[in-house]
Structure formats: structure tokens, C-alpha cells
Design a protein around this motif. Structure first.
Motif, PDB file in Angstrom:
ATOM      1  N   UNK A 137       6.076  16.916  11.226  1.00 28.27           N
ATOM      2  CA  UNK A 137       5.407  15.947  10.348  1.00 28.27           C
ATOM      3  C   UNK A 137       6.231  15.374   9.150  1.00 28.27           C
ATOM      4  N   UNK A 138       7.144  16.416   8.552  1.00 29.23           N
ATOM      5  CA  UNK A 138       7.614  15.672   7.501  1.00 29.23           C
ATOM      6  C   UNK A 138       8.866  14.718   8.137  1.00 29.23           C
ATOM      7  N   UNK A 139       9.418  14.976   9.362  1.00 29.42           N
ATOM      8  CA  UNK A 139      10.291  14.204   9.604  1.00 29.42           C
ATOM      9  C   UNK A 139       9.671  12.557  10.108  1.00 29.42           C
ATOM     10  N   UNK A 140       8.537  12.637  10.609  1.00 28.43           N
ATOM     11  CA  UNK A 140       7.821  11.414  10.964  1.00 28.43           C
ATOM     12  C   UNK A 140       7.649  10.656   9.665  1.00 28.43           C
ATOM     13  N   UNK A 141       7.248  11.378   8.470  1.00 26.24           N
ATOM     14  CA  UNK A 141       6.898  10.636   7.031  1.00 26.24           C
ATOM     15  C   UNK A 141       8.244  10.183   6.768  1.00 26.24           C
ATOM     16  N   UNK A 142       9.284  10.829   6.688  1.00 29.84           N
ATOM     17  CA  UNK A 142      10.517  10.468   6.285  1.00 29.84           C
ATOM     18  C   UNK A 142      10.886   9.114   7.018  1.00 29.84           C
ATOM     19  N   UNK A 143      10.878   9.124   8.143  1.00 27.94           N
ATOM     20  CA  UNK A 143      11.078   7.876   9.192  1.00 27.94           C
ATOM     21  C   UNK A 143      10.398   6.873   8.633  1.00 27.94           C
ATOM     22  N   UNK A 144       9.282   6.921   8.356  1.00 30.78           N
ATOM     23  CA  UNK A 144       8.367   5.830   8.088  1.00 30.78           C
ATOM     24  C   UNK A 144       8.171   5.609   6.473  1.00 30.78           C
ATOM     25  N   UNK A 145       9.070   6.282   5.794  1.00 28.01           N
ATOM     26  CA  UNK A 145       9.202   6.364   4.303  1.00 28.01           C
ATOM     27  C   UNK A 145       7.584   6.455   3.369  1.00 28.01           C
ATOM     28  N   UNK A 146       7.067   7.326   4.011  1.00 26.09           N
ATOM     29  CA  UNK A 146       5.616   8.068   3.474  1.00 26.09           C
ATOM     30  C   UNK A 146       5.753   9.279   2.718  1.00 26.09           C
TER      31      UNK A 146
ATOM     32  N   UNK B 100      -1.210  13.452  -7.719  1.00 22.30           N
ATOM     33  CA  UNK B 100      -0.590  13.148  -8.875  1.00 22.30           C
ATOM     34  C   UNK B 100       0.940  12.566  -8.301  1.00 22.30           C
ATOM     35  N   UNK B 101       1.411  12.831  -7.292  1.00 23.75           N
ATOM     36  CA  UNK B 101       2.496  11.974  -6.901  1.00 23.75           C
ATOM     37  C   UNK B 101       2.154  10.702  -6.433  1.00 23.75           C
ATOM     38  N   UNK B 102       0.879  10.490  -5.840  1.00 25.37           N
ATOM     39  CA  UNK B 102       0.493   8.976  -5.721  1.00 25.37           C
ATOM     40  C   UNK B 102       0.298   8.321  -7.148  1.00 25.37           C
ATOM     41  N   UNK B 103      -0.304   9.066  -7.899  1.00 26.86           N
ATOM     42  CA  UNK B 103      -0.563   8.286  -9.416  1.00 26.86           C
ATOM     43  C   UNK B 103       0.670   8.109 -10.201  1.00 26.86           C
ATOM     44  N   UNK B 104       1.844   8.939  -9.926  1.00 25.50           N
ATOM     45  CA  UNK B 104       3.029   8.504 -10.516  1.00 25.50           C
ATOM     46  C   UNK B 104       3.650   7.205  -9.702  1.00 25.50           C
ATOM     47  N   UNK B 105       3.417   7.272  -8.500  1.00 24.61           N
ATOM     48  CA  UNK B 105       4.136   6.042  -7.820  1.00 24.61           C
ATOM     49  C   UNK B 105       3.241   4.693  -7.716  1.00 24.61           C
TER      50      UNK B 105
ATOM     51  N   UNK C 248       0.997  -1.062   0.098  1.00 23.99           N
ATOM     52  CA  UNK C 248       0.121   0.058  -0.009  1.00 23.99           C
ATOM     53  C   UNK C 248       0.705   1.334   0.140  1.00 23.99           C
ATOM     54  N   UNK C 249       0.446   2.205  -0.818  1.00 26.95           N
ATOM     55  CA  UNK C 249       1.140   3.544  -0.762  1.00 26.95           C
ATOM     56  C   UNK C 249       0.418   4.552   0.125  1.00 26.95           C
ATOM     57  N   UNK C 250       1.395   4.895   0.989  1.00 26.94           N
ATOM     58  CA  UNK C 250       0.650   5.824   2.220  1.00 26.94           C
ATOM     59  C   UNK C 250       1.094   7.205   2.050  1.00 26.94           C
ATOM     60  N   UNK C 251       0.177   8.311   2.071  1.00 30.29           N
ATOM     61  CA  UNK C 251       0.681   9.577   2.260  1.00 30.29           C
ATOM     62  C   UNK C 251       0.018   9.926   3.495  1.00 30.29           C
TER      63      UNK C 251
END
Ligand code: GDP
Length: 172
Positions: A135-144, A162-167, A113-116
Motif C-alpha cells: 500500500x505504501x509503495x502505491x501511495x508513494x508512486x502516486x504522491x499520496x 492532522x497530516x491533512x490539516x497541515x498540508x 485535491x489532497x488525497x490520503x
């Protein structure tokens, strides 16, 4: 012939963070200040076209208030290819709630699953309680993926879909 892909996308997060409003902005380019919380729509669709001609159709499931009934959630995100976990940048408790959804998805959802993580109500920055750095730090740590959006002004909304559609075509 160009490729046509279809993916189920779910929105998760505390009530009133703006999930339905994000969907309404993305699908209809509208915003309604006085809309009843949760439109109750089963799902809406919207298509994003990629540069190589691939079209990515999102089948978007809004929780329609079901976030209050946590036991319904697994049924709702099972078979989802992507999830947007939304918090409200003016409510730090809503970030904690989004994090708990992320942990649940990491445990229970399809591993691909792709999570944003999405901080909504960016137009209310004067009342901000959640910093971008946190928030950004948490997302980076979790690979989101991470973004801030405003369903009200439209800022960042197309961008995250758009970013999700590309991924998605890379992981599907
Ligand atoms: P949901 O319960 O998470 O689906 O949240 P809603 O989409 O129903 O939104 C809850 C409230 O927040 C509504 O009054 C919306 O008009 C408002 N809202 C949603 N997004 C934004 C935003 O980006 N900026 C501002 N200022 N208000 C928003």
C-alpha cells in the motif's frame, strides 16, 4: 487574529471498510461495533488547531452508502479540498476499489485535491491481506499520503486528519 480555514473532505471506498466509523472516531471519539452500516449523516464538522494558531475546520462528507451508486460520486467529491480513500487491510479487493477511486479523483476532481490512502481495521492485523509495503509503495508512486488506522482502537485516526490539516494550507 488567527486564521480560520474551512475545507470539504470526502470519504471514499468500498462499503463496510469503516468510513463512517472513522468519522465517528475523529469527530466524537466513539466506536460502535453494532452500528448499522452508514449513519446517513449529511456531514459533520471537526476543527484541528495548528501550532501557528490557524484553525482548520473540516466539513466531512460521508458517502452514506452512496458508493453503491457510482453516478452520484462526482457531485459528491466536486469542490472537495481533500479525500480519504479507505480500504480494509483484511480485504485485498477493497484496496483495488480504493485505487479505482484514486484514479477517478485524479481524472475528475480538482487538481489540487489532497488525497490520503488509508488502510483501516489495523486492529485486525492477524487477518491482514494487504501488506504495508504494497500500500505504501502505491501511495508513494502516486504522491499520496498513506496511513493505517483503526476506528475501533483509535490508532492513527487523529494522525491522518492532522497530516491533512497541515498540508491543506500549503495547497489551498
Ligand atoms: P462504511 O460502510 O465504510 O461506512 O463502514 P462502517 O463504518 O459502517 O463499518 C463497517 C463495519 O466495520 C462495522 O461493523 C464497524 O463496526 C466495523 N469497523 C469499522 N472500523 C473498524 C475497525 O477499525 N476495526 C474493526 N475491527 N472493525 C471496524
Amino acid at each position: 487574529m488567527s486564521k480560520q480555514l474551512q475545507f470539504k473532505l470526502v470519504l471514499l471506498g468500498e462499503s463496510a471498510v469503516g468510513k463512517s466509523s472513522l468519522v465517528l472516531r475523529f469527530v466524537k471519539d466513539q466506536f460502535d461495533d453494532y452500528r448499522e452500516s452508514t449513519i446517513g449523516a449529511a456531514f459533520l464538522t471537526q476543527t484541528v488547531s495548528l501550532e501557528d494558531g490557524t484553525s482548520v475546520k473540516f466539513e466531512i462528507w460521508d458517502t452514506a452508502g452512496q458508493e453503491r451508486y457510482k453516478s452520484l460520486a462526482p457531485m459528491y467529491y466536486r469542490s472537495a479540498a481533500c479525500a480519504i480513500c479507505v480500504y480494509d487491510i483484511t480485504q485485498s479487493a477493497s484496496l483495488e476499489k480504493a485505487k479505482s477511486w484514486i484514479r477517478e479523483l485524479q481524472r475528475q476532481a480538482d487538481p489540487s485535491i489532497v488525497i490520503a490512502l488509508c488502510g483501516n481495521k489495523a486492529d485486525l492485523a492477524a487477518r491482514r491481506q494487504v501488506s504495508q509495503e504494497e500500500a505504501q509503495k502505491f501511495a508513494e508512486e502516486e504522491g499520496l499520503m498513506w496511513c493505517e488506522t483503526s476506528a475501533k482502537t483509535g490508532e492513527g485516526v487523529n494522525d491522518i486528519f492532522d497530516r491533512i490539516a497541515h498540508k491543506l494550507p500549503q495547497v489551498a
